[in-house]
Structures are given as structure tokens and as C-alpha cells.
Design an enzyme around this catalytic site. Structure first.
Site, PDB file in Angstrom:
ATOM      1  N   THR A  59     -29.477  19.462 -13.175  1.00  0.00           N
ATOM      2  CA  THR A  59     -30.734  20.162 -13.471  1.00  0.00           C
ATOM      3  C   THR A  59     -31.933  19.262 -13.212  1.00  0.00           C
ATOM      4  O   THR A  59     -33.018  19.735 -12.883  1.00  0.00           O
ATOM      5  CB  THR A  59     -30.711  20.632 -14.937  1.00  0.00           C
ATOM      6  OG1 THR A  59     -29.650  21.563 -15.073  1.00  0.00           O
ATOM      7  CG2 THR A  59     -32.007  21.301 -15.354  1.00  0.00           C
ATOM      8  N   TYR A  67     -31.778  28.938 -12.721  1.00  0.00           N
ATOM      9  CA  TYR A  67     -32.244  28.061 -11.644  1.00  0.00           C
ATOM     10  C   TYR A  67     -31.013  27.534 -10.928  1.00  0.00           C
ATOM     11  O   TYR A  67     -29.879  27.732 -11.371  1.00  0.00           O
ATOM     12  CB  TYR A  67     -33.059  26.895 -12.223  1.00  0.00           C
ATOM     13  CG  TYR A  67     -32.263  26.063 -13.199  1.00  0.00           C
ATOM     14  CD1 TYR A  67     -31.469  25.016 -12.745  1.00  0.00           C
ATOM     15  CD2 TYR A  67     -32.247  26.355 -14.561  1.00  0.00           C
ATOM     16  CE1 TYR A  67     -30.693  24.284 -13.636  1.00  0.00           C
ATOM     17  CE2 TYR A  67     -31.480  25.619 -15.445  1.00  0.00           C
ATOM     18  CZ  TYR A  67     -30.706  24.591 -14.971  1.00  0.00           C
ATOM     19  OH  TYR A  67     -29.927  23.872 -15.832  1.00  0.00           O
ATOM     20  N   THR A 123     -26.177  17.427 -16.819  1.00  0.00           N
ATOM     21  CA  THR A 123     -25.819  17.128 -18.206  1.00  0.00           C
ATOM     22  C   THR A 123     -24.405  17.600 -18.563  1.00  0.00           C
ATOM     23  O   THR A 123     -23.795  17.078 -19.493  1.00  0.00           O
ATOM     24  CB  THR A 123     -26.807  17.813 -19.183  1.00  0.00           C
ATOM     25  OG1 THR A 123     -26.779  19.225 -18.955  1.00  0.00           O
ATOM     26  CG2 THR A 123     -28.200  17.278 -19.045  1.00  0.00           C
ATOM     27  N   ASP A 124     -23.897  18.609 -17.826  1.00  0.00           N
ATOM     28  CA  ASP A 124     -22.684  19.284 -18.312  1.00  0.00           C
ATOM     29  C   ASP A 124     -21.447  18.389 -18.360  1.00  0.00           C
ATOM     30  O   ASP A 124     -20.620  18.529 -19.267  1.00  0.00           O
ATOM     31  CB  ASP A 124     -22.406  20.541 -17.480  1.00  0.00           C
ATOM     32  CG  ASP A 124     -23.368  21.669 -17.850  1.00  0.00           C
ATOM     33  OD1 ASP A 124     -24.049  21.555 -18.884  1.00  0.00           O
ATOM     34  OD2 ASP A 124     -23.436  22.665 -17.110  1.00  0.00           O
ATOM     35  N   LYS A 149     -22.475  15.871 -25.018  1.00  0.00           N
ATOM     36  CA  LYS A 149     -23.499  16.915 -24.982  1.00  0.00           C
ATOM     37  C   LYS A 149     -23.228  17.834 -26.162  1.00  0.00           C
ATOM     38  O   LYS A 149     -22.113  18.347 -26.314  1.00  0.00           O
ATOM     39  CB  LYS A 149     -23.435  17.684 -23.654  1.00  0.00           C
ATOM     40  CG  LYS A 149     -24.526  18.722 -23.530  1.00  0.00           C
ATOM     41  CD  LYS A 149     -24.603  19.326 -22.142  1.00  0.00           C
ATOM     42  CE  LYS A 149     -25.725  20.359 -22.092  1.00  0.00           C
ATOM     43  NZ  LYS A 149     -25.855  21.006 -20.775  1.00  0.00           N
ATOM     44  N   GLU A 168       3.483   6.359 -43.192  1.00  0.00           N
ATOM     45  CA  GLU A 168       4.715   7.001 -42.748  1.00  0.00           C
ATOM     46  C   GLU A 168       4.571   7.563 -41.338  1.00  0.00           C
ATOM     47  O   GLU A 168       5.392   7.324 -40.461  1.00  0.00           O
ATOM     48  CB  GLU A 168       5.031   8.128 -43.726  1.00  0.00           C
ATOM     49  CG  GLU A 168       6.479   8.502 -43.767  1.00  0.00           C
ATOM     50  CD  GLU A 168       6.700   9.559 -44.840  1.00  0.00           C
ATOM     51  OE1 GLU A 168       7.288  10.587 -44.491  1.00  0.00           O
ATOM     52  OE2 GLU A 168       6.238   9.360 -45.984  1.00  0.00           O
TER      53      GLU A 168
HETATM   54  C1  SIN Z   1     -27.694  20.362 -16.415  1.00  0.00           C
HETATM   55  O1  SIN Z   1     -27.834  19.421 -15.659  1.00  0.00           O
HETATM   56  O2  SIN Z   1     -28.354  20.437 -17.482  1.00  0.00           O
HETATM   57  C2  SIN Z   1     -26.742  21.496 -16.208  1.00  0.00           C
HETATM   58  C3  SIN Z   1     -26.235  21.592 -14.837  1.00  0.00           C
HETATM   59  C4  SIN Z   1     -25.421  20.425 -14.409  1.00  0.00           C
HETATM   60  O3  SIN Z   1     -24.722  19.850 -15.246  1.00  0.00           O
HETATM   61  O4  SIN Z   1     -25.460  20.090 -13.220  1.00  0.00           O
END
Ligand code: SIN
Length: 322
Positions: A13, A27, A91-92, A161, A288
Site C-alpha cells: 500500500t 486501491y 503490511t499484510d 499486524k 509432566e
Molecule cells: C498494505 O500494504 O497495507 C496491504 C496490502 C499489502 O500488504 O500489500
């Protein structure tokens, strides 16, 4: 020689493009070239270079990209013109990539992953400040893999996350973040964690030779049927080794209807590890139970346990106790 910060773009993102500046959801991740993210950044050391290693939504992260990234960063550790490395990432799966890198690198320089929750041209994007903070940490001379997001510095082993929308989307369990970046100053609250080198990046096999390790969640109503079906046809997949991470309830306990399938996997020579699906803490053994563990209990989240097990099944890996 003035040393530079090398910024490696992988997408996310932070490099996302939305149709309008108010849209934080619909997006496309991984569209803006990494060079275009660097306008307005201040460089505490002698400047920068950028490389686009991938351009993806990190939900689609794959082992081939991990291998290329790890080997590129490893090579940069011996490049005298590079002071530190920053990796822009979605972030994922950021916590997985950070943990993976911490298991395959013995960095002599900072390697800092950063990200954003809002696309690059949002009304108020979080990416530019995260990137600026990451660059300050990457210029700080420490050694190791770190995650920087929303002003906090996290250890790959403990960060996750925890929120799907907020800009403050990451948290470190069991002790909190390592430190913060305030107005360009890095302030440590804890000694940066030591990583466990499981297998040097240069020894990672080609991705089609990686062991197949999957995660099975124990939950109300769980059973072992899908796992047994998978066991029946998995060897046809051609992976050199197989493993299972069982994410157990509470103290890593397993549903009585799932457990027999895990024993069957073990009987077939698959490595089976157990972890807790709780967000904090780790499974605890009693006097145990320590002596009669059917499946080793590890203190990692299920997604990180999967990575650790996969690496530990590769030839030449160090056997780390997690
Ligand atoms: C993000 O970056 O927040 C979500 C999409 C991704 O992980 O590429």
C-alpha cells in the site's frame, strides 16, 4: 566514502494507487515505483539508491521473492558503499518477511522494513513518514532486521499486524516495541533482539525445492478430515519434505478429532509442531507434559512457526529451539 542507504521496493500500500485521495480501501497495492516514494525525504547519510525488487500486493508474497530478497540483502551487507537497507513492503505479510529475513541473514548493518496503511496519494498518507523514520533507523549503525511503522521500532519475532485499517496497525506482544523514532531521533527502550540464524540466505535452495509446510487451526468443531485428505495426495506434490504447524487453542491444546490426523502425519515422517493461537504469550509445559510431548511446542505465532519449520527442514539448517 559517503555511505548510502539502499531502498528496495517490493510493493504494498505504501506504493498503492487509488482512484481518489479519500479512498483507503479500493486501491491497487504495489503500483508506484520505489524512486517516486522518495521525494521530500531527508538523508542523514550520504544519499540513496533505490531498486525495485518486486511490485506486489504482499498478500501474494511467495518463496521465490523471499529468496531473491534475502540473497540481494545478504550481498549488500558486504558492499562498502551501503550504510543500511530499507525495504518497502505491504503490511499484510510484513511480519512474515521480517521474520524470514531474521532467520536467514546475519546482518552487519541495519535492515529495516517499512510499510503504509494508506495509499501513496491519500489525503494524508502514512507512508512518507514511515519511510523517513525507517531511513533514520537504517542510518543508526546498529546490526539486525527491524520493522518500523507508525513511529515505533519492532522486533521481527514479536511484531504482528493487529488492525486491518488503522495507521497504527502493528504491535509487539510480550514486552512492546523496541523503541521509537521522534523527530528523526531514535530512542531505544529495549536492547534490539538477537535473531536466530537458521540457514544463511546463500544456502537457500531454489523455491521449488522448499519443504511444504501448512498450518492447521484447532477450533470448535475441528476435525482431521481435510488434513487426512491432504496427506493422502501430498507426496504427489513433489516437495522434498513436509511439515505441519498445528495452531492449538489456549495452551496449544488440540481438538481430539484433529489430533489423530496429526499423529498420522507424524507416522508418515512429516514434522509436526504445535503452537498457541493466542495472540500473546506462548504455550507453557508442565513438569509432566515436558517429558511426553507428542509434538514439539514452539513459542512463535503460527505464521512464523511455519517459516521456522520450513527452514529447519532444509538441508544444512541449524536446529534452533523456539
Ligand atoms: C498494505 O500494504 O497495507 C496491504 C496490502 C499489502 O500488504 O500489500
Amino acid at each position: 566514502m559517503d555511505q548510502q542507504i539502499l531502498v528496495i521496493g517490493t510493493g504494498g500500500t505504501i506504493a498503492g494507487r487509488a482512484k481518489n485521495a479519500h479512498d483507503h480501501v479500493d486501491y491497487r497495492s504495489g503500483e508506484v515505483p520505489v524512486e517516486d516514494l522518495l521525494g521530500g525525504i531527508q538523508w542523514p547519510t550520504g544519499g540513496w539508491r533505490a531498486e525495485q525488487l518486486a511490485q506486489m500486493d504482499s498478500k501474494d508474497m511467495d518463496h521465490g521473492t523471499w529468496r531473491r530478497l534475502a540473497q540481494r540483502v545478504d550481498a549488500l551487507m558486504s558492499d562498502p558503499s551501503v550504510a543500511g537497507v530499507v525495504i518497502t513492503h505491504g503490511t499484510d505479510t510484513l511480519e512474515e518477511t521480517a521474520f524470514f529475513l531474521s532467520c536467514v541473514l546475519a546482518p552487519s548493518k541495519p535492515v529495516v522494513l517499512t510499510c503504509a496503511m494508506r495509499p501513496a496519494a491519500a489525503l494524508s498518507p502514512d507512508g512518507p513518514q514511515n519511510l523517513q523514520d525507517a531511513i533514520h533507523v537504517a542510518s543508526s549503525g546498529l546490526k539486525g532486521v527491524l520493522v518500523v511503522a507508525a513511529g515505533a521500532i519492532h522486533c521481527p519475532r514479536r511484531v504482528s499486524k493487529v488492525h486491518p485499517y488503522r495507521t497504527d496497525a502493528f504491535a509487539s506482544v510480550d514486552g512492546g516495541c523496541l523503541g521509537v523514532v521522534e523527530q528523526g531521533n531514535v530512542r531505544w527502550w529495549q536492547v534490539p533482539c538477537q535473531a536466530d540464524l537458521v540457514l544463511p540466505a546463500m544456502h537457500l535452495p531454489a523455491e521449488d525445492q522448499w519443504p511444504h509446510v501448512s498450518i492447521w487451526l484447532s477450533h470448535a468443531g475441528a476435525d482431521g478430515e481435510a488434513l487426512l485428505a491432504w496427506l493422502a495426495q501430498a507426496n504427489a506434490q513433489g516437495a522434498p519434505a513436509f511439515g505441519v504447524v498445528a495452531a492449538g487453542t489456549g495452551n496449544a491444546t488440540l481438538h481430539t478429532r484433529l489430533e489423530p490426523a496429526l499423529f498420522e502425519a507424524q507416522r508418515r515422517g512429516w514434522r509436526v509442531w504445535r503452537t498457541s493461537r493466542c495472540a500473546e504469550g506462548r504455550g507453557v509445559l508442565g513438569a509432566e507434559s515436558a517429558g511426553q510431548q507428542s509434538f514439539p511446542l514452539v513459542g512463535l505465532s503460527a505464521v512464523k512457526a511455519r517459516i521456522a519449520l520450513m527452514l529447519s527442514l532444509m538441508p544444512g539448517s541449524a536446529q534452533v529451539s523456539w
